[in-house]
Design a protein around this motif. Structure first.
Motif, mmCIF file in Angstrom:
data_model
loop_
_atom_site.group_PDB
_atom_site.id
_atom_site.type_symbol
_atom_site.label_atom_id
_atom_site.label_comp_id
_atom_site.label_asym_id
_atom_site.label_seq_id
_atom_site.Cartn_x
_atom_site.Cartn_y
_atom_site.Cartn_z
ATOM 1 N N ASP A 1 1.041 -1.454 0.325
ATOM 2 C CA ASP A 1 -0.140 0.333 0.054
ATOM 3 C C ASP A 1 0.914 1.451 -0.098
ATOM 4 O OD1 ASP A 1 -2.819 -1.032 0.104
ATOM 5 O OD2 ASP A 1 -2.547 -1.834 2.053
ATOM 6 N N LEU A 2 2.008 1.056 0.772
ATOM 7 C CA LEU A 2 3.231 2.569 0.701
ATOM 8 C C LEU A 2 3.357 2.812 -0.327
ATOM 9 C CD1 LEU A 2 4.007 4.406 2.492
ATOM 10 C CD2 LEU A 2 6.135 2.997 3.387
ATOM 11 N N ALA A 3 3.805 1.217 -1.494
ATOM 12 C CA ALA A 3 4.664 1.164 -2.931
ATOM 13 C C ALA A 3 3.342 2.236 -3.654
ATOM 14 C CB ALA A 3 4.951 0.354 -3.344
ATOM 15 N N SER A 4 2.311 1.448 -3.592
ATOM 16 C CA SER A 4 0.837 2.309 -4.499
ATOM 17 C C SER A 4 0.692 4.114 -4.133
ATOM 18 C CB SER A 4 -0.470 1.867 -4.053
ATOM 19 O OG SER A 4 -0.902 1.983 -3.169
ATOM 20 N N LYS A 5 0.750 3.902 -3.213
ATOM 21 C CA LYS A 5 0.899 5.465 -3.416
ATOM 22 C C LYS A 5 2.585 6.403 -3.570
ATOM 23 C CE LYS A 5 -1.216 5.750 1.517
ATOM 24 N NZ LYS A 5 -1.918 4.324 1.354
ATOM 25 N N GLU A 6 3.176 5.771 -3.927
ATOM 26 C CA GLU A 6 4.864 5.991 -4.215
ATOM 27 C C GLU A 6 5.138 6.076 -5.561
ATOM 28 O OE1 GLU A 6 8.297 5.128 -2.184
ATOM 29 O OE2 GLU A 6 7.115 3.576 -2.113
ATOM 30 N N LEU A 7 4.039 5.361 -6.422
ATOM 31 C CA LEU A 7 4.467 4.551 -8.254
ATOM 32 C C LEU A 7 2.576 5.724 -9.188
ATOM 33 C CD1 LEU A 7 4.869 1.106 -7.611
ATOM 34 C CD2 LEU A 7 6.520 2.800 -8.822
ATOM 35 N N GLN A 8 3.258 6.492 -10.123
ATOM 36 C CA GLN A 8 2.206 6.585 -11.095
ATOM 37 C C GLN A 8 1.846 5.860 -11.890
ATOM 38 O OE1 GLN A 8 3.911 10.151 -12.713
ATOM 39 N NE2 GLN A 8 4.638 10.481 -11.595
ATOM 40 N N LYS A 9 -0.150 5.727 -11.899
ATOM 41 C CA LYS A 9 -0.433 4.903 -12.964
ATOM 42 C C LYS A 9 -0.286 3.239 -13.120
ATOM 43 C CE LYS A 9 -1.418 8.489 -15.785
ATOM 44 N NZ LYS A 9 -2.181 8.789 -15.748
ATOM 45 N N LEU A 10 -0.445 3.334 -12.006
ATOM 46 C CA LEU A 10 -0.023 1.556 -10.975
ATOM 47 C C LEU A 10 -1.162 0.694 -12.172
ATOM 48 C CD1 LEU A 10 0.300 -0.644 -9.454
ATOM 49 C CD2 LEU A 10 -0.003 0.604 -7.596
ATOM 50 N N LYS A 11 -1.498 -0.319 -12.365
ATOM 51 C CA LYS A 11 -2.423 -1.438 -13.271
ATOM 52 C C LYS A 11 -2.594 -2.475 -11.789
ATOM 53 C CE LYS A 11 -3.944 -3.739 -17.016
ATOM 54 N NZ LYS A 11 -4.057 -3.764 -18.678
ATOM 55 N N GLU A 12 -1.882 -2.936 -11.794
ATOM 56 C CA GLU A 12 -1.516 -4.490 -10.989
ATOM 57 C C GLU A 12 -0.456 -4.384 -10.281
ATOM 58 O OE1 GLU A 12 -3.444 -6.905 -14.632
ATOM 59 O OE2 GLU A 12 -1.511 -6.906 -14.327
ATOM 60 N N VAL A 13 -0.865 -5.168 -9.558
ATOM 61 C CA VAL A 13 0.048 -5.533 -8.509
ATOM 62 C C VAL A 13 0.401 -7.401 -8.449
ATOM 63 C CG1 VAL A 13 1.519 -6.248 -6.193
ATOM 64 C CG2 VAL A 13 -0.176 -3.799 -7.415
ATOM 65 N N HIS A 14 1.070 -8.356 -9.032
ATOM 66 C CA HIS A 14 1.072 -9.185 -9.019
ATOM 67 C C HIS A 14 1.951 -9.793 -7.120
ATOM 68 C CE1 HIS A 14 0.130 -10.656 -13.307
ATOM 69 N NE2 HIS A 14 -0.173 -8.881 -12.463
ATOM 70 N N ILE A 15 1.489 -10.554 -6.582
ATOM 71 C CA ILE A 15 1.701 -11.443 -5.464
ATOM 72 C C ILE A 15 2.308 -13.173 -5.886
ATOM 73 C CG2 ILE A 15 2.544 -12.173 -3.077
ATOM 74 C CD1 ILE A 15 0.141 -9.457 -3.523
ATOM 75 N N ILE A 16 3.507 -13.058 -5.809
ATOM 76 C CA ILE A 16 3.988 -14.298 -6.656
ATOM 77 C C ILE A 16 4.291 -15.553 -5.662
ATOM 78 C CG2 ILE A 16 5.649 -16.207 -8.177
ATOM 79 C CD1 ILE A 16 3.502 -13.440 -9.940
ATOM 80 N N GLY A 17 3.585 -16.351 -5.177
ATOM 81 C CA GLY A 17 4.012 -17.833 -4.790
ATOM 82 C C GLY A 17 4.759 -18.744 -5.265
ATOM 83 N N TYR A 18 6.216 -19.846 -4.511
ATOM 84 C CA TYR A 18 6.524 -20.255 -4.994
ATOM 85 C C TYR A 18 6.578 -21.430 -3.681
ATOM 86 C CZ TYR A 18 9.534 -23.676 -7.429
ATOM 87 O OH TYR A 18 10.000 -24.684 -8.270
ATOM 88 N N GLU A 19 6.477 -22.792 -4.302
ATOM 89 C CA GLU A 19 6.514 -23.859 -3.101
ATOM 90 C C GLU A 19 5.974 -23.111 -1.645
ATOM 91 O OE1 GLU A 19 10.797 -24.858 -3.073
ATOM 92 O OE2 GLU A 19 10.133 -26.591 -4.322
#
Length: 408
Positions: free
Chosen positions: A218-236
């Protein structure tokens, strides 16, 4: 060639490994690198310190980078760099969400992401400020047949200011500050992709930024312009990385959150898409454990989908802060671990031991005033076996241990 490309010098040719060095690495791949250095005098004509470093890095890469590890000609960076680079699994996933004519990778490094993503483009520009790192990447790309990648030893932002453009731009900013401390804000990463987002979006209509899973979404979303998607990648069992997708045409900031739990070649095994408004408005009920127990994957928890995952899969929570869920009948395709409940006990080994064979069990604590290792020591249980103990707090504040097995 554009003016931007001229600003980044081509790296010098890397000499690679000799046949004797490749044979040494092959023969000693599973040996202790430190012990090899101590025995260096036995191996005449070889730089054993250099080769031990290659062996140490390859040992780190065996599971994380199987395709690269299998290529004996490749040069690996120091082991710490291998630990910090993307895995082939997550690089494959990234390659599946980008495509076009031209890619610019502004942060280079080992080149794992650039190599796999370049397959989705006609050409790719790889930028790396350290000449030796750029030279090694160019050598490795050649061994891998990645002829569409052009390597530049220089500052990528200079080339962008000078007019270099692409369909997609990729950045994996360094995630530690000058004191080597981990950072949770994009502004503390290098390069400052948030501060330079106007420049980046001018160079490419689509931006993909990879960050550590420790970053505050949420902090990063306030720092970035034109944010469309956040992908959260899990492996194992781990949340591996966050991916921020910027789009020049994005009108507002109502970004989608996409949880993806992937397999070894980046294919999603489980997925969950939602946004913050859905999470805020989701209605969740509370219940005592009944039938089956569900523990969300670390990527789901990082996404903050605490209520959404309950409403989507028709589950009830055990308590507000426990992040464990239950249902009377079995729910398939849950993004995390699922268990069949055998018993609900007090946190007393005399009662628990009636439901587990022998002295083995897997222990997890959620919202409970003790750590798994403390309970294991107190209850004299070894780790492992087919039974799972979840020590947690229910909605009525009672402390319980839920005894489970895998559902199938």
């Amino acid at each position: 060639m554009s003016k931007g490309q001229e600003l980044a010098a081509e790296p010098g040719a890397h000499q690679g490994l000799t046949a004797a060095e490749i044979a040494f690495i092959r023969e000693h791949l599973y040996d202790n690198p430190g012990e090899l250095i101590l025995k260096a005098g036995k191996f005449k004509g070889l730089d054993v310190k250099k080769l031990a470093a290659q062996i140490q890095s390859r040992q780190k890469a065996l599971k994380k980078l199987p395709e690269w590890s299998a290529n004996e000609k490749l040069i690996f960076p120091p082991a710490l760099s291998v630990e910090q680079c993307s895995s082939e699994a997550t690089a494959h996933y990234k390659a599946g969400i980008v495509s076009g004519n031209t890619l610019i990778d502004i942060t280079g490094g080992m080149g794992i992401d650039c190599y796999y993503m370049s397959a989705s483009f006609t050409k790719a520009h790889y930028f790396e400020q350290q000449p030796e790192v750029a030279s090694t990447a160019e050598y490795n790309f050649a061994q891998l047949g990645a002829s569409r990648i052009q390597v530049h030893a220089g500052e990528s932002l200079v080339a962008l200011r000078d007019g270099l453009t692409a369909d997609w731009l990729y950045a994996d900013p360094a995630r530690r500050d000058a004191n080597k401390e981990k950072v949770v804000r994009l502004a503390d990463c290098t390069p400052d992709v948030a501060g330079n987002s106007g420049l980046l979006l001018n160079a490419a209509p689509h931006i993909l930024i990879k960050t550590s899973p420790l970053l505050d979404i949420d902090l990063a979303s306030k720092e970035l312009q034109k944010l469309k998607e956040v992908h959260i990648i899990g492996y194992e069992q781990e949340c591996k990385e966050l991916l921020f997708v910027l789009d020049r045409e994005m009108p507002g900031q109502n970004f989608k959150i996409k949880v993806r739990i992937v397999d070894s070649v980046g294919r999603p095994l489980h997925q969950l898409d939602f946004d913050r408004e859905e999470e805020r408005s989701a209605v969740v009920g509370y219940a005592k454990p009944s039938g089956y127990l569900y523990e969300p994957h670390a990527a789901v928890l990082k996404a903050g989908a605490f209520k959404t995952v309950a409403s989507r899969f028709n589950l009830q929570k055990l308590a507000m802060h426990s992040q464990l869920y239950t249902s009377e009948s079995y729910v398939e395709d849950f993004p995390g671990r699922s268990f069949k409940i055998l018993a609900i006990c007090k946190p007393d080994i005399r009662e628990i031991s009636q439901h587990i064979p022998g002295d083995k069990a897997n222990i997890t604590t959620r919202n409970f005033p003790a750590k798994p290792e403390e309970l294991r020591k107190k209850w004299k249980l070894k780790d492992g076996g087919g039974h799972y103990l979840f020590a947690t707090t229910l909605a009525d504040q009672s402390k319980v241990v839920i005894v489970c097995v895998k559902p199938i």
